[in-house]
Design a protein around this motif. Structure first.
Motif, PDB file in Angstrom:
ATOM      1  N   LEU A  94      -1.458  -0.475  11.014  1.00 33.97           N
ATOM      2  CA  LEU A  94      -1.103  -1.882  10.933  1.00 33.97           C
ATOM      3  C   LEU A  94       0.360  -2.064  11.342  1.00 33.97           C
ATOM      4  N   VAL A  97       4.305  -4.443   9.447  1.00 38.88           N
ATOM      5  CA  VAL A  97       4.029  -4.874   8.074  1.00 38.88           C
ATOM      6  C   VAL A  97       5.345  -5.216   7.389  1.00 38.88           C
ATOM      7  N   GLN A 102       0.073  -8.362   2.852  1.00 39.66           N
ATOM      8  CA  GLN A 102      -0.621  -8.093   4.114  1.00 39.66           C
ATOM      9  C   GLN A 102      -1.585  -6.911   3.958  1.00 39.66           C
ATOM     10  N   ILE A 103      -1.146  -5.884   3.260  1.00 37.65           N
ATOM     11  CA  ILE A 103      -2.000  -4.717   3.037  1.00 37.65           C
ATOM     12  C   ILE A 103      -3.212  -5.104   2.201  1.00 37.65           C
ATOM     13  N   ALA A 122       0.520   1.767   7.257  1.00 35.33           N
ATOM     14  CA  ALA A 122       1.460   0.677   7.529  1.00 35.33           C
ATOM     15  C   ALA A 122       2.640   1.169   8.348  1.00 35.33           C
ATOM     16  N   ILE A 136       5.165  -1.961  -0.457  1.00 39.41           N
ATOM     17  CA  ILE A 136       4.121  -1.830   0.558  1.00 39.41           C
ATOM     18  C   ILE A 136       3.330  -0.545   0.342  1.00 39.41           C
ATOM     19  N   LEU A 143      -4.429   2.111   1.279  1.00 40.54           N
ATOM     20  CA  LEU A 143      -3.265   2.507   2.073  1.00 40.54           C
ATOM     21  C   LEU A 143      -3.024   3.995   1.886  1.00 40.54           C
ATOM     22  N   ILE A 146       2.575   5.491   5.198  1.00 39.87           N
ATOM     23  CA  ILE A 146       3.521   4.571   5.821  1.00 39.87           C
ATOM     24  C   ILE A 146       4.383   5.371   6.792  1.00 39.87           C
TER      25      ILE A 146
END
Length: 279
Positions: A94, A97, A102-103, A122, A136, A143, A146
């Motif tokens: 994604l 972010v 959003q996640i 992310a 996040i 998730l 990151i």
């Protein structure tokens, strides 16, 4: 599909070039990332999406992630509808972010009636995203990782020298680990010809706590893997520590004077696990 337990290389490839994607799948990367975003021209987006959906109707030879278009734009919903539930998809990347919401929204959107959902990754590419890194990283169980998008972050911060990104890099490494996620991979090295600079950058990234790296050309893959795999000396040291801990649990000093405790042993076990990932 076969997957190494600890991926070290993620090879990006444009989604509108199926022949290049086919080559990438056998190039030796641990994960192939089919890009529907920056690497695809606006008039090729529909074709890239359709070609990627066709690829993912079967299980590819290596895990395939797809980087969808900007989450706040009109194309991301079409991308998700076309590919999120396909059997060959191993993860959704994604872009840009900036918030946990959003996640959560994407996780709910991509969860099937049976409760299955693709793994989400992310990309943090702005100052705001770096500030929100831990929130996040801990936003939703779907998730799984990151990482930084350093080109956009560099532009957002107005950073000229590479060292200007080190604080952001460390922030993301800490946020990932604090959220119980794997150490993040490094962002891409944009010069595909300067392999010496790539190796030096990987050494620096490893020192900061990254694990592995994204690539944009197959020739970068062995450089990244070599930089992130333990050296022979590191493996020997780890074996010595684990053997000593097996004989005598608890804190102790080795014959050469090195002190080891539970944290040192855990690090040694991780080193051996990484060394054995391809065996």
């Amino acid at each position: 599909m076969t997957a190494r337990t600890t991926p070290l290389t993620w090879l990006y490839v444009p989604g509108d070039r199926p022949h290049v994607v086919a080559k990438a799948l056998v190039a030796g990367a641990d994960v192939v990332v089919v890009d529907l975003e920056d690497a695809v021209a606006p008039d090729r987006k529909d074709y890239a999406r359709a070609a990627t959906a066709e690829l993912l109707t079967d299980s590819p030879p290596v895990p395939v992630h797809v980087r969808v278009n900007a989450l706040d734009g009109p194309l991301a919903p079409r991308d998700l509808e076309a590919i999120a539930m396909l059997p060959g998809l191993s993860g959704l990347r994604l872009p840009k972010v900036t918030s946990p919401s959003q996640i959560i929204r994407i996780a709910h959107r991509t969860t099937s009636l049976t409760g299955d959902a693709p793994a989400l990754y992310a990309l943090l590419e702005t100052a705001l995203a770096v500030e929100q890194a831990h929130a996040i990283a801990s936003a939703h169980p779907s998730l799984r990782g990151i990482s930084l998008g350093e080109a956009d972050l560099r532009a957002d911060l107005g950073v000229r020298e590479d060292a200007g990104l080190d604080w952001s890099r460390s922030r993301v490494v800490v946020a990932a680990r604090a959220a119980g996620l794997p150490p993040p991979p490094q962002s891409v090295h944009p010069d595909i010809r300067d392999l010496e600079a790539l190796a030096a950058s990987c050494t620096h990234g490893r020192a900061l706590g990254f694990l592995g790296r994204a690539a944009i050309h197959p020739r970068q893959l062995p450089i990244i893997e070599r930089a992130y795999l333990p050296t022979t000396h590191e493996i020997e040291e780890a074996e010595t520590i684990v053997k000593a801990a097996t004989r005598d649990q608890g804190a102790q000093a080795l014959p050469d004077g090195r002190f080891i405790d539970a944290a040192v042993v855990a690090t040694a076990r991780r080193t051996l696990s990484l060394a054995n990932r391809c065996r």
